[in-house]
Scaffold this motif. Structure first.
Motif, PDB file in Angstrom:
ATOM      1  N   THR A 269       0.838  -1.205   0.000  1.00 44.08           N
ATOM      2  CA  THR A 269       0.000   0.000   0.000  1.00 44.08           C
ATOM      3  C   THR A 269       0.866   1.244   0.000  1.00 44.08           C
ATOM      4  OG1 THR A 269      -1.759  -1.157   1.188  1.00 44.08           O
ATOM      5  CG2 THR A 269      -1.802   1.242   1.257  1.00 44.08           C
ATOM      6  N   LEU A 270       1.905   1.239   0.833  1.00 40.52           N
ATOM      7  CA  LEU A 270       2.815   2.384   0.917  1.00 40.52           C
ATOM      8  C   LEU A 270       3.501   2.621  -0.426  1.00 40.52           C
ATOM      9  CD1 LEU A 270       3.672   4.276   3.298  1.00 40.52           C
ATOM     10  CD2 LEU A 270       5.763   2.924   3.434  1.00 40.52           C
ATOM     11  N   ALA A 271       3.942   1.543  -1.067  1.00 40.63           N
ATOM     12  CA  ALA A 271       4.622   1.666  -2.358  1.00 40.63           C
ATOM     13  C   ALA A 271       3.684   2.228  -3.421  1.00 40.63           C
ATOM     14  CB  ALA A 271       5.155   0.309  -2.797  1.00 40.63           C
ATOM     15  N   ALA A 272       2.429   1.749  -3.450  1.00 43.22           N
ATOM     16  CA  ALA A 272       1.461   2.238  -4.433  1.00 43.22           C
ATOM     17  C   ALA A 272       1.150   3.718  -4.211  1.00 43.22           C
ATOM     18  CB  ALA A 272       0.175   1.412  -4.356  1.00 43.22           C
ATOM     19  N   GLU A 273       1.030   4.114  -2.950  1.00 43.32           N
ATOM     20  CA  GLU A 273       0.759   5.524  -2.642  1.00 43.32           C
ATOM     21  C   GLU A 273       1.962   6.396  -2.991  1.00 43.32           C
ATOM     22  OE1 GLU A 273      -0.430   5.456   1.449  1.00 43.32           O
ATOM     23  OE2 GLU A 273      -2.483   4.819   0.976  1.00 43.32           O
ATOM     24  N   LEU A 274       3.151   5.855  -2.804  1.00 43.39           N
ATOM     25  CA  LEU A 274       4.361   6.588  -3.166  1.00 43.39           C
ATOM     26  C   LEU A 274       4.397   6.857  -4.664  1.00 43.39           C
ATOM     27  CD1 LEU A 274       7.149   7.738  -2.494  1.00 43.39           C
ATOM     28  CD2 LEU A 274       8.062   5.408  -2.650  1.00 43.39           C
ATOM     29  N   VAL A 275       4.059   5.854  -5.468  1.00 39.10           N
ATOM     30  CA  VAL A 275       4.018   6.034  -6.927  1.00 39.10           C
ATOM     31  C   VAL A 275       3.000   7.110  -7.306  1.00 39.10           C
ATOM     32  CG1 VAL A 275       3.373   4.920  -9.107  1.00 39.10           C
ATOM     33  CG2 VAL A 275       4.859   3.729  -7.479  1.00 39.10           C
ATOM     34  N   THR A 276       1.833   7.061  -6.677  1.00 40.93           N
ATOM     35  CA  THR A 276       0.792   8.057  -6.961  1.00 40.93           C
ATOM     36  C   THR A 276       1.280   9.468  -6.652  1.00 40.93           C
ATOM     37  OG1 THR A 276      -0.992   6.480  -6.534  1.00 40.93           O
ATOM     38  CG2 THR A 276      -1.542   8.809  -6.358  1.00 40.93           C
TER      39      THR A 276
END
Length: 224
Positions: free
Chosen positions: A47-54
């Motif tokens: 989740t953290l990685a996906a939010e970082l990409v966003t």
């Protein structure tokens, strides 16, 4: 060098990472950089990685892409043939060498590259689940085993320009995993509990031994 350990929430973790990665990208002279987000199952690293990409793409549209390790699970049929279904998700049930090769390809690619994903709904991998466009400059790589030193996994760290380790206490991870398995509805609660004790928590314990290979350790302040 000992990794720096910081206590923070997911929101403050992102607020810390975004400007640091943007600065790294600006100093990379056009080459791709890879940011590793490692941690045990149930720590929230995906989740953290996906939010970082966003967030990176909100600042510089099209500059970042998510690269999940989970797509390099062995096919379920192969794991069954090995007699290893009880340990599915352990390091030896992944195509580790293929993952390292894929990361190397991504770091040097000049065109779009597609990669596999993993679906919890079918408990198997999905080919060509995502594509990294040619213009992407930041690869956010996430997975349990990015910092291990055993077997082919030892080749991952050298391909990462910056490595983050995400830590969440073991009891919270256990509760999260039970909820996650239950939501998919594929198995009974009894089976899920047994699987977590036999497989997920030993994997968590193994991953924790690799934390000091990260550049920074985030001790996450989270609720269950």
């Amino acid at each position: 060098m000992t990794a720096q350990t910081i206590h923070l929430t997911p929101q403050t973790a992102l607020a810390r990472l975004v400007p640091h990665i943007l600065e790294m990208e600006s100093q990379a002279d056009g080459r791709r950089i890879a940011i590793g987000m490692a941690g045990g199952p149930g720590t929230g690293k995906s989740t953290l990685a996906a939010e970082l990409v966003t967030m990176l793409n909100a600042v510089r549209p099209g500059s970042a892409a998510l690269v999940p390790m989970d797509g390099f699970h062995m096919k379920h049929a192969k794991i069954e043939a090995m007699g290893a279904t009880d340990r599915k998700g352990a390091p030896h049930t992944f195509e580790g060498a293929a993952f390292v090769s894929f990361l190397h390809q991504l770091k040097h690619a000049n065109g779009p590259v597609s990669g596999p994903g993993y679906s919890r709904k079918i408990e198997d991998t999905v080919d060509d689940a995502f594509t990294v466009p040619a213009d992407v400059r930041v690869l956010v790589v996430e997975g349990n085993y990015l910092l291990l030193t055993e077997g082919p996994w030892a080749g991952v760290k050298a391909l990462l320009d910056y490595a983050v380790f995400v830590h969440v206490p073991r009891d919270i991870v256990q509760a999260r995993l039970l909820k996650r398995h239950g939501e998919e509805g594929l198995f009974t609660e009894e089976r899920n509990r047994a699987h977590i004790e036999r497989n997920d928590l030993p994997n968590y314990d193994l991953v924790e031994t690799s934390r000091d290979r990260a550049d920074v350790i985030f001790e996450m302040d989270v609720e269950r």
